[in-house]
Design a protein around this motif. Structure first.
Motif, PDB file in Angstrom:
ATOM      1  N   CYS A   1       0.789  -1.550  -0.482  1.00 39.73           N
ATOM      2  CA  CYS A   1       0.326   0.305   0.208  1.00 39.73           C
ATOM      3  C   CYS A   1       0.604   1.225  -0.092  1.00 39.73           C
ATOM      4  N   ASN A   2       0.130   2.392  -0.148  1.00 41.54           N
ATOM      5  CA  ASN A   2       0.843   3.886  -0.210  1.00 41.54           C
ATOM      6  C   ASN A   2       0.266   4.567   1.349  1.00 41.54           C
ATOM      7  N   LEU A   3       0.915   5.551   1.358  1.00 43.49           N
ATOM      8  CA  LEU A   3       0.829   6.015   2.944  1.00 43.49           C
ATOM      9  C   LEU A   3       0.382   7.614   1.434  1.00 43.49           C
ATOM     10  N   VAL A   4      -0.908   8.388   2.224  1.00 44.54           N
ATOM     11  CA  VAL A   4      -2.162   9.019   1.387  1.00 44.54           C
ATOM     12  C   VAL A   4      -1.145  10.361   1.020  1.00 44.54           C
ATOM     13  N   GLU A   5      -0.594  11.418   0.259  1.00 45.39           N
ATOM     14  CA  GLU A   5       0.228  12.197   0.759  1.00 45.39           C
ATOM     15  C   GLU A   5      -1.172  13.537   0.751  1.00 45.39           C
ATOM     16  N   GLY A   6       0.127  14.118   1.205  1.00 47.00           N
ATOM     17  CA  GLY A   6      -1.371  15.719   2.057  1.00 47.00           C
ATOM     18  C   GLY A   6      -1.316  15.479   3.415  1.00 47.00           C
ATOM     19  N   VAL A   7      -2.120  14.391   3.563  1.00 46.34           N
ATOM     20  CA  VAL A   7      -2.224  13.783   5.579  1.00 46.34           C
ATOM     21  C   VAL A   7      -1.180  14.418   6.711  1.00 46.34           C
ATOM     22  N   MET A   8      -1.385  14.856   7.967  1.00 44.20           N
ATOM     23  CA  MET A   8      -0.698  15.691   8.289  1.00 44.20           C
ATOM     24  C   MET A   8      -0.942  15.395  10.602  1.00 44.20           C
ATOM     25  N   SER A   9      -0.491  14.567  10.993  1.00 46.74           N
ATOM     26  CA  SER A   9      -0.250  14.504  12.299  1.00 46.74           C
ATOM     27  C   SER A   9       0.025  15.595  13.442  1.00 46.74           C
ATOM     28  N   HIS A  10      -1.340  16.289  13.405  1.00 53.00           N
ATOM     29  CA  HIS A  10      -0.721  18.125  14.267  1.00 53.00           C
ATOM     30  C   HIS A  10      -1.041  18.022  16.069  1.00 53.00           C
ATOM     31  N   GLU A  11      -0.209  19.134  16.689  1.00 51.55           N
ATOM     32  CA  GLU A  11       0.095  19.277  17.706  1.00 51.55           C
ATOM     33  C   GLU A  11      -1.596  19.857  18.242  1.00 51.55           C
ATOM     34  N   MET A  12      -2.373  19.697  19.326  1.00 53.62           N
ATOM     35  CA  MET A  12      -3.235  19.869  19.237  1.00 53.62           C
ATOM     36  C   MET A  12      -2.897  21.397  21.059  1.00 53.62           C
ATOM     37  N   LYS A  13      -3.465  22.885  20.950  1.00 49.35           N
ATOM     38  CA  LYS A  13      -3.742  23.046  22.026  1.00 49.35           C
ATOM     39  C   LYS A  13      -5.308  23.571  22.395  1.00 49.35           C
ATOM     40  N   GLN A  14      -5.355  24.631  23.136  1.00 54.23           N
ATOM     41  CA  GLN A  14      -6.331  24.775  24.202  1.00 54.23           C
ATOM     42  C   GLN A  14      -7.466  25.407  22.761  1.00 54.23           C
ATOM     43  N   PHE A  15      -8.236  25.069  21.932  1.00 51.77           N
ATOM     44  CA  PHE A  15      -9.250  25.773  21.434  1.00 51.77           C
ATOM     45  C   PHE A  15      -8.222  25.915  20.080  1.00 51.77           C
ATOM     46  N   VAL A  16      -7.242  24.997  19.742  1.00 46.47           N
ATOM     47  CA  VAL A  16      -6.320  24.434  18.509  1.00 46.47           C
ATOM     48  C   VAL A  16      -6.481  23.231  17.964  1.00 46.47           C
ATOM     49  N   ILE A  17      -6.780  23.180  17.184  1.00 48.30           N
ATOM     50  CA  ILE A  17      -7.032  22.001  16.184  1.00 48.30           C
ATOM     51  C   ILE A  17      -6.000  21.306  15.575  1.00 48.30           C
ATOM     52  N   ASP A  18      -5.207  22.328  14.855  1.00 50.13           N
ATOM     53  CA  ASP A  18      -4.323  22.446  14.036  1.00 50.13           C
ATOM     54  C   ASP A  18      -3.441  23.071  14.170  1.00 50.13           C
ATOM     55  N   GLY A  19      -2.427  22.492  15.593  1.00 51.68           N
ATOM     56  CA  GLY A  19      -1.600  23.417  15.951  1.00 51.68           C
ATOM     57  C   GLY A  19      -0.120  23.782  14.756  1.00 51.68           C
ATOM     58  N   SER A  20       0.607  24.065  14.409  1.00 51.74           N
ATOM     59  CA  SER A  20       1.526  25.035  13.299  1.00 51.74           C
ATOM     60  C   SER A  20       2.898  24.194  13.567  1.00 51.74           C
ATOM     61  N   LYS A  21       2.733  22.973  14.854  1.00 50.56           N
ATOM     62  CA  LYS A  21       3.763  22.031  15.759  1.00 50.56           C
ATOM     63  C   LYS A  21       3.311  20.543  14.380  1.00 50.56           C
ATOM     64  N   CYS A  22       3.892  19.991  13.353  1.00 52.57           N
ATOM     65  CA  CYS A  22       3.008  19.198  12.358  1.00 52.57           C
ATOM     66  C   CYS A  22       3.629  18.024  12.289  1.00 52.57           C
ATOM     67  N   ILE A  23       3.250  16.606  11.436  1.00 53.20           N
ATOM     68  CA  ILE A  23       4.073  16.217  11.214  1.00 53.20           C
ATOM     69  C   ILE A  23       3.421  15.703   9.824  1.00 53.20           C
ATOM     70  N   LEU A  24       4.275  15.709   8.831  1.00 52.24           N
ATOM     71  CA  LEU A  24       3.642  15.239   7.241  1.00 52.24           C
ATOM     72  C   LEU A  24       4.157  13.972   7.596  1.00 52.24           C
ATOM     73  N   ASN A  25       2.798  12.834   6.946  1.00 50.15           N
ATOM     74  CA  ASN A  25       3.203  11.600   7.278  1.00 50.15           C
ATOM     75  C   ASN A  25       4.026  10.725   5.982  1.00 50.15           C
ATOM     76  N   LYS A  26       4.491  11.864   4.658  1.00 50.96           N
ATOM     77  CA  LYS A  26       4.767  11.579   3.841  1.00 50.96           C
ATOM     78  C   LYS A  26       5.297  12.946   2.862  1.00 50.96           C
ATOM     79  N   PRO A  27       6.395  13.062   3.376  1.00 49.09           N
ATOM     80  CA  PRO A  27       7.183  14.512   2.998  1.00 49.09           C
ATOM     81  C   PRO A  27       6.851  13.995   1.229  1.00 49.09           C
ATOM     82  N   THR A  28       6.920  15.233   0.429  1.00 48.73           N
ATOM     83  CA  THR A  28       7.841  15.389  -1.516  1.00 48.73           C
ATOM     84  C   THR A  28       8.233  16.238  -1.799  1.00 48.73           C
TER      85      THR A  28
END
Length: 392
Positions: free
Chosen positions: A179-206
């Protein structure tokens, strides 16, 4: 902490505050039960619209039963989305949609809850079937790949490790299952009232998409999101009109021209200031507040908000037809004594003919997630070593 139960002060609240941990766990508990309720409804003939509504309704009702009498925000942090087979994600249809599940469908359920802005999100993948027999074939491969990659990511996203450590092992796992990881998917740090923090992991860098490297630190919270495809893993938007999930872009300001747009934007700011929402929920708010907006006016107002960047759209993404996509997401707290996975979902049995054989990844997967489980494993190993050898 104020009398109403919310966290206040100049210092950004984090996991070092016990009340913050309690609220994350309360949100996760509701998330877990909401997900189970949607899973229970995934049967042949079930309408996706009804499943999405049931998830959101469950979260709002359960949130109403806790922290009663305290002036804190709580409710849906990410609207329930039910995406089937080659649909990658963000499918949460409007009220006139009649799309239904059928036996054999590979179904991704994605939702989130927050208490006082402390967010728990999770997603899982199930196959619609009447019995409990193991899932086989390519559906088994893609689900096993997503689960294994998630289990690895939990062990890679921890204090002392780096964002750059994560992607390569995940790709190896996906490849082990064909299989392949889907491009563009990120895991984000979350903070209070912030669901997509700036600190993030890109599963499949290109070459076209990369993120800044950084260390993971204690007291951070992450929504670890793994999406795997039997296809190339290059999602695309087929029809922008399918988009129904949006989020307020807090950093953007613009003076809207149309009255309908100003009414729509006012509704968003009053009811969905920080969390993603569906067009369906926005329509419900417009009706409950007895605005004079008709559906056509509301949609027109939404367009002006989008055109000027006041809203961020979550488009419905698609893999190539005939391919299958699986998603596993969970909320992980990086506690001083190890990681705590506060969300959980039942796992249907899968029988893939493929497996991970890379020794480094197998060693990683054998690593305990928390200090508590490490101590338990150590005691078990000690007991095994102390036990008398069996007769030959």
């Amino acid at each position: 902490m104020s009398d109403d139960g919310s966290i206040q002060g100049e210092v950004e609240p984090n996991l070092s505050v016990p009340e913050v941990v309690t609220k994350y766990k309360a949100a996760a508990d509701i998330c877990n039960r909401a997900l189970q309720a949607v899973i229970d409804g995934c049967k042949d003939g079930a309408k996706i619209l009804d499943l999405c509504r049931s998830g959101d309704t469950f979260i709002n009702k359960e949130c109403a039963n806790i922290y009663k009498g305290k002036e804190i925000e709580k409710g849906v942090a990410f609207p329930t989305c039910v995406s089937v087979n080659s649909v990658v994600g963000h499918f949460s249809p409007n009220g006139d949609d009649s799309t239904a599940l059928k036996s054999g469908d590979v179904v991704k359920i994605d939702l989130g809850c927050h208490i006082d802005g402390f967010i728990a999100t999770q997603a899982t993948t199930v196959v619609v079937q009447a019995g409990t027999e193991p899932i086989t074939g390519r559906a088994a491969d893609v689900i096993a790949a997503a689960r294994t990659a998630f289990d690895a990511a939990v062990r890679l996203i921890r204090p002392g490790k780096h964002i750059s450590d994560v992607a390569a092992p995940l790709q190896k796992i996906a490849e082990a299952y064909g299989c392949n990881l889907v491009e563009g998917v990120m895991s984000h740090e979350m903070k209070q009232f912030v669901i997509d923090g700036s600190k993030c992991i890109l599963n499949k860098p290109t070459p076209d998409q990369k993120v800044e490297d950084a260390d993971f630190e204690e007291n951070e919270v992450y929504a670890i999101d793994i999406v795997v495809s039997t296809g190339e893993g290059k999602p695309r938007v087929l029809d922008e009109k399918e988009t129904t999930v949006y989020k307020r872009a807090l950093e953007v300001a613009y003076q809207l021209k149309m009255q309908a747009s100003r009414t729509v934007f006012s509704l968003v700011n009053a009811n969905f200031a920080t969390m993603p929402f569906t067009l369906r929920a926005l329509m419900d708010e417009a009706a409950s507040q007895k605005t004079e907006l008709k559906v056509g006016q509301l949609k027109l107002g939404l367009v002006e908000c989008l055109n000027h960047g006041l809203l961020h759209p979550y488009p419905v993404l698609h893999e190539k037809g005939g391919e299958l996509v699986a998603q596993i997401k969970g909320t992980v707290l990086l506690m001083p004594n190890g990681s705590s996975i506060v969300t959980s979902a039942p796992r249907q049995p899968v029988a893939s003919e493929k497996k991970v054989e890379d020794k480094e990844i197998l060693d990683l997967l054998a690593t305990p997630v928390s200090a508590k489980s490490a101590k338990k494993k150590k005691n078990k190993d000690k007991a095994a070593a102390a036990a008398p050898a069996a007769d030959a």
